[in-house]
Each structure stands twice: as C-alpha cells, then as structure tokens.
Scaffold this motif. Structure first.
Motif, PDB file in Angstrom:
ATOM      1  N   ARG A  27      -7.289   5.770  -5.236  1.00 46.52           N
ATOM      2  CA  ARG A  27      -6.993   4.799  -4.168  1.00 46.52           C
ATOM      3  C   ARG A  27      -5.482   4.530  -4.053  1.00 46.52           C
ATOM      4  NH1 ARG A  27      -6.631  -0.728  -5.311  1.00 46.52           N
ATOM      5  NH2 ARG A  27      -8.119  -1.342  -3.707  1.00 46.52           N
ATOM      6  N   PRO A  29      -1.883   4.393  -2.785  1.00 41.54           N
ATOM      7  CA  PRO A  29      -1.401   4.553  -1.397  1.00 41.54           C
ATOM      8  C   PRO A  29      -0.293   5.603  -1.309  1.00 41.54           C
ATOM      9  CG  PRO A  29      -0.487   2.550  -2.361  1.00 41.54           C
ATOM     10  CD  PRO A  29      -1.425   3.124  -3.397  1.00 41.54           C
ATOM     11  N   LYS A  50     -11.037   1.804   5.549  1.00 36.00           N
ATOM     12  CA  LYS A  50     -11.449   2.673   4.456  1.00 36.00           C
ATOM     13  C   LYS A  50     -11.866   1.881   3.210  1.00 36.00           C
ATOM     14  CE  LYS A  50     -10.029   7.100   2.515  1.00 36.00           C
ATOM     15  NZ  LYS A  50     -11.126   7.919   3.039  1.00 36.00           N
ATOM     16  N   SER A  53     -10.136   1.507  -0.434  1.00 41.30           N
ATOM     17  CA  SER A  53      -8.706   1.802  -0.396  1.00 41.30           C
ATOM     18  C   SER A  53      -7.914   0.503  -0.517  1.00 41.30           C
ATOM     19  CB  SER A  53      -8.333   2.498   0.918  1.00 41.30           C
ATOM     20  OG  SER A  53      -8.239   1.559   1.962  1.00 41.30           O
ATOM     21  N   GLU A  56      -8.206  -2.075   2.402  1.00 40.15           N
ATOM     22  CA  GLU A  56      -9.476  -2.712   2.772  1.00 40.15           C
ATOM     23  C   GLU A  56      -9.352  -4.226   2.896  1.00 40.15           C
ATOM     24  OE1 GLU A  56     -12.631  -2.268  -0.063  1.00 40.15           O
ATOM     25  OE2 GLU A  56     -14.150  -3.018   1.325  1.00 40.15           O
ATOM     26  N   PHE A 346      -4.569  10.584   2.775  1.00 41.37           N
ATOM     27  CA  PHE A 346      -5.641  10.458   1.794  1.00 41.37           C
ATOM     28  C   PHE A 346      -5.954  11.777   1.095  1.00 41.37           C
ATOM     29  CE2 PHE A 346      -6.336   6.910   4.678  1.00 41.37           C
ATOM     30  CZ  PHE A 346      -6.309   5.865   3.765  1.00 41.37           C
TER      31      PHE A 346
END
Lengths: 350, 323
Positions: A27, A29, A50, A53, A56, A346
């Motif tokens: 997860r 970034p 998502k 993630s 969220e 991602f």
C-alpha cells in the motif's frame, strides 16, 4: 485489523528498528506514474479511492502510528519550537481538532470514538490509551493548545495557512517529520516566500498556478498530491535544526548497504478548507520505504531505476541524492530488465 | 421537485422548515437537511449558493448564512425582496413554501473574521447586515471587541432584535430620520489594530472604502463583501469554443447561468463578480464586453481577453469564449 497488536513498537532514530510489513509495502504510495519525473501541479480531489490504499481514508492511520507519536513527543521535548501557533490561529486549531476527531471516529470506529454533548466532548483514542472529556473551544480544558493536542495524536506534519490579502501565510504548524525545512524559519511567511528555495519551479510558473488553486479550495472538497525525496535511514526528523545529527548519514552509504540504508520518502499532501477560521490546513504525511523493500514490487523496481537514472542534476540535488545517486542507480539497475511498465502508480497483479 | 444540472459541485438537499416575515421586504428562511445528517460547520460571513428550480430556469443565488456559527441542524438565510431584479428574490418570497425542497452548496467564506484584529468595526447598510449577524454571534462567543454601525431605511424587526442582542455595541441610523453614520469621526478615532468590515449597497461601500483610504487605513485592515446581482440587459449569443456549442443568454439570465443551462460545467464561487473563480478567456469578439465585475483590473477589462460570466454581459455580433 482491529486489535492494537497491529501497531509496531519501533524507532526512527539511533537503532532504527522501523520496518514495513508486506501489507504496508503493497500500500506504499509510490509517487511515479511513468518512467520519468518532472514537476507538475499533480493535484486531484481527495476522495476515498482504492480500499486498503493510503487514499482510502481522510487521514490514514497505519502500523507506524503509535511509534510515530512517541518519536514526535521526543522531538518536541528537545525542541518545543517545532510546534507553533500565532495567536490569531487558535480558532484554526479548534477547526483542525474537530475535523480530525470527526473523521477518525467515523472512519476508524475500532480505534477512535467521539461523543458530543453540546460543547462537552469525550474523545477516546485506544491506540494511545486516551479517554478525555473537554469543552469545545475552551483551551483551558485541554493539556495543550487545540492544534498541539490533536497533532500529538495524528501522523504527519501539519501546516495551517491563514488566508488573507490573496495569499496564504504559514501562521501555525506541527512540523517534526519534515524533509529539511523549518517551521521556526518559515513561520509568518507567505506562499511565495516559503517556496523561495525550490529550484526551477518558479520559472515554470508552478507556484502561481498552485496558489491560485489553493486559494479556491472549498470546504467539503479537499485535494491531494504526492511529493517525494530521499532519506538515509528511516529517520522522520530530518530537520535543519538537527542537521548535525543526520547530515553526515549519507557518508555511510556504500554499494553494499544502499538497499537497506536509502529510503524513498513520500509525502501524501492534502489540502482542506477549515470552516470557522477559513484557514487552509495542509497535512504532509510522510511514508518511508527502503530500496530493498521497494524492489519487492517488480514494477516499482524497474521504474524507480529509470526515474533516478534520468533525473536532471538540479532535481537530484534537491531530492537528497547528492553523493548517493551512483550507488542508488547501480543498486536499482539489477531490478530493471528493460521490460515495459504499466501506467499508473499501483503495483501490478491486482 | 429537484432538477439535475451540469454543476458538479457537491450539493445538500434541504427542506424549507420555516419562513419568517422579518420586515415588509425581508423574509428569513430556515433550511433543514433532508437526510438528517449534520450540516457542514460554517464561520461568520460565509454564504451558501441556493439553487432554485423556477419553471424551466435554474437560478443559483448566493445568500449569507445568518444563523449562529456552529449550528449544524439548520441553515438560515435572509432575503430582501427586489421587485425590479431578475426574479430570484421574488421566487424566494412569492413561490417558495414551507415543505419545499432545494439544493444548497457547502458554505463558502469570502468575508471571514480576521482574528489578528484587536477590535472589529462593522459597518452595514440595509440588507448588508446579513453576514454580520453570524459574525457578531461568533465575536460575542469569542469575547472579542467589536461595534456595529447599521444604517437602515426605517425601524423594524431586525433592529429590535439587534438592540436586544448587542445593546450598546450597536449604533443604528434611520434613513427616514435623516440619520447618517458619522463616518469620518468613526474612521479617524479607532485604536491601532482595528479592522474594518463593510457590507452594503454599492454607493455606501464606495463611500466607506474611499473614506477609509483617505484616512490612511492600511488595505490589509479593510474587508468588504460586495455581492453584485448580475445585471440584466439585451439577450445575446455566446459561442463556446471548447464545448463547440452556441448558447443564448436571456435578458434576465447571466452568461454563467446560460452556460450551465446548456449542460457545460463551469467553475464558480461567489456568483457576484468578486472572487475570480469563473474567469474565462475571451477567444475573440466583435462588439462590446460589458464588464460588471470587481475582480479584473481596468487593464484586464480594456484588454478584451478575459470576462467574468457570473455578472458581465455582451452586446454585439459575436463573442467566442474558451469554455
């Protein structure tokens, strides 16, 4: 994940026991949506996106929460000027406390509760073992000012910007996990002044456009962007005030340890209009990942190699890669087989 | 009945739960959220944009919130009836009933309290009192030093209420008694650190701003809210280059409203020529741009390259906008 075992017991200094679980790596970034990097006004609405993630929730809480708050308390103990609020920003502090408490209680009910009975508020923070009743807008009922109180319970640095005279002014903040900038130095400056040292971007008109956007951020419509730099060791407090403690870390990096020592440092920045004060609050949430952990995601390994290899020299210096860049490129090259990468930030296979 | 529109900003559906006749020409409306969820918090000086489905026209008018800041179970606005305006206030006064549903925007604040001030001097003319109602409630809560000077046509319910709430902090001047705000004395006799806030009709606003400038007030200490009602005029057509369509603007419609009605999403905040959000590039024109905003500079007006479609109009053969 509802139990308190979720939170690590780890350090961001001295013995650096900080670590990312496989879930935290997935997860992470990752900030590069293509195989190269240049500045852009990469702003998008800060809406839930998502599941799982870091995008969220309004204010992401992850496995490092409890230890990060312990590190913040240590920084403040040594240097109380990391948290400052000019007198006219008190209302903005309450605005921020309200925003964070209501969002966290709604989005993480397993960890946070807010019970409002008129102005009497009860706040429960289970990970930090806090159960506190206070009077909203009454500073005397909190152990710290409202901004400091909630910031000692919130991951990430927060700058609170007063809006007036068609500009933004850095008039309050809690800054303990910064990438080499100083609240004490910037306090009271306007948007153009505190961005003075950034190379290239002024000439590109980036800041004129960004300021115009920020002045018009509306209540209920927050925005976000990612920024990045490099840090040796998983050290949160890379401040100018403590440069003597970390500035020489880069001399420790060599071809053998670069994968463990060098960390990609990503800031999830968001922008929120505060209702009572009309100030703009600017959370700068720092995520750290070692290059060896980053490379466990094949797409990120390939792409990161290409980004760093092709980065303009001025940017490499500004992003903390002076001296260490050859080691980083050499190390990352083993994860780049030349295969094409998919668009977007991602990881693949999901 | 709620009509969908091109405007993408988040809206809140509210029900009209109370209408109070405050004076012969002012009504106060209370809106309650339909879903029962708390309304967004607002600060003194904030406005909401109220969306009205008036026949086949969607009107969006900004109104200052007059309820006490911190209230989240209802919003209140006060509307002055304008018998010669474009019809928004007439719709609010004559058509809207208790039980009707409306869409309102999240609060936007372009006239907030400057908390650096050691004293707040509030000067209002007529319906210009509305943003100050919430501001004063907030200042009172914060135990801040403030005084209000309100000039109004005549006496009325508003004045009685204000006298009751703020007593000696309020001074009231009645036009029908030929009472005038002693502006020179007021603006030259304030302690250092005083901030001035003005809201009222255009003539009054200009008078106060000019007097303050002449008295040497720093512009950072002077705050004002000037919501223009969009001007009316002759109908005309606008060519939207990006969207590839031509839009007809009615005589009682603003260019922004016509663009929205055509299904084109256009940015806005104040809808009163003050904030700059709806600024649009003029690609070309053959005729006269009728600028009515207070955002663009005189040079920008003269350049013919920008227009604020919320309040400005056009007269001539062809206007092409980048929208």
């Amino acid at each position: 994940m509802t139990t308190l075992d979720f939170f690590h017991d780890e350090t961001f200094r001295d013995d650096f026991t900080y670590w990312n679980s496989p879930e935290a790596i997935r997860r992470f970034p990752f900030p590069f949506n293509e195989d190269k990097y240049m500045y852009s006004v990469n702003l998008e609405p800060h809406v839930a996106f998502k599941p799982g993630s870091v995008f969220e929730k309004s204010f992401d809480v992850d496995e490092h929460y409890v230890s990060e708050m312990r590190d913040r308390a240590l920084v403040l103990q040594e240097d109380p000027l990391r948290c400052q609020s000019l007198p006219h920003m008190n209302m903005a502090g309450w605005d921020l406390l309200e925003l964070i408490m209501t969002k966290k209680a709604a989005e993480y009910p397993q960890w946070f509760e807010l019970h409002q009975d008129g102005d009497r508020w009860r706040w429960v923070n289970r990970p930090l073992d806090i159960d506190h009743t206070f009077t909203f807008l009454d500073n005397t009922t909190l152990p710290y000012g409202p901004m400091e109180y909630i910031m000692r319970q919130t991951q990430g640095d927060y700058a609170i910007l007063d809006q007036r005279d068609n500009n933004l002014w850095m008039d309050a903040g809690m800054i303990t996990t910064q990438a080499d900038w100083s609240l004490d130095f910037d306090l009271g400056m306007n948007f153009m002044e505190w961005h003075g040292p950034v190379p290239l971007a002024h000439e590109m008109g980036i800041f004129d456009r960004a300021l115009k956007f920020l002045l018009n951020v509306r209540q209920g419509q927050p925005a976000r962007r990612l920024n990045w730099t490099m840090t040796v060791n998983p050290r949160l407090d890379t401040s100018p005030e403590r440069y003597a403690k970390w500035g020489t870390d880069r001399m420790d990096v060599n071809a053998d340890n670069v994968g463990q020592l060098m960390h990609l440092r990503v800031e999830l920045q968001s922008f929120w209009r505060l209702p009572r004060s009309n100030a703009l609050v600017f959370p700068i949430r720092c995520y750290l990942i070692s290059l060896q952990d980053l490379a466990t995601i094949p797409k990120w390994g390939r792409r990161f190699h290409r980004v760093i290899r092709d980065l303009p020299d001025e940017l490499a210096d500004y992003k903390g890669l002076t001296i260490t860049r050859p080691y980083v490129i050499e190390y990352m090259s083993q994860f780049d087989d030349g295969a094409p990468t998919s668009p977007g930030i991602f990881a693949d296979d999901e | 009945m709620i009509t969908k529109s091109a405007d993408k900003t988040p809206k809140i559906e509210v029900e009209v739960t109370h209408i109070q006749q405050v004076s012969d020409i002012i009504k106060r409306f209370t809106f309650t959220p339909v879903d029962g969820a708390p309304l967004p918090v607002f600060g003194g000086g904030a406005h909401i944009v109220v969306e009205m489905s008036d026949g086949d026209i969607i009107r969006r008018n900004p109104y200052s919130l007059v309820s006490k800041p911190g209230t989240t179970d209802n919003y209140q606005i006060s509307v002055r009836r304008d018998d010669v305006g474009r019809g928004g206030s007439l719709y609010m006064h004559n058509t809207l009933k208790v039980g009707d549903h409306l869409l309102v925007s999240h609060p936007v604040n372009l006239f907030h309290i400057d908390r650096r001030a050691r004293k707040h001097l509030l000067i209002a003319g007529g319906i210009g009192i509305t943003p100050f109602l919430a501001m004063m409630a907030e200042l009172e809560d914060e135990v801040a030093n403030f005084e209000l000077h309100l000039s109004a046509r005549t006496d009325g319910a508003f004045l009685d209420e204000l006298r009751g709430l703020y007593g000696s902090k309020g001074s009231f001047y009645r036009d029908d008694h030929n009472e005038v705000i002693p502006l020179n004395d007021l603006l030259t006799g304030q302690p250092l650190g005083t901030h001035l806030y003005v809201c009222g009709p255009n003539g009054m606003l200009e008078w106060v701003l000019r007097t303050a400038e002449d008295a040497g007030w720093p512009s950072q200490n002077v705050h004002y809210e000037r919501f223009l009602a969009p001007a009316t005029g002759l109908p005309y057509e606008v060519n939207l280059a990006t969207s590839g369509i031509t839009v007809r603007v009615g005589g009682h419609q603003s260019m922004l409203e016509a663009i929205e009605a055509a299904g084109v999403d256009a940015p806005y905040l104040c809808r009163g020529g003050a904030c700059g959000q709806c600024e649009t590039r003029v690609v070309s024109y053959d005729g006269e741009l009728l600028h009515n905003d207070h955002f663009l500079t005189e040079e920008e007006h003269a350049s013919g390259t920008k227009i604020m479609p919320c309040v400005s109009r056009f007269q001539g053969r062809e206007l092409v906008l980048e929208r």
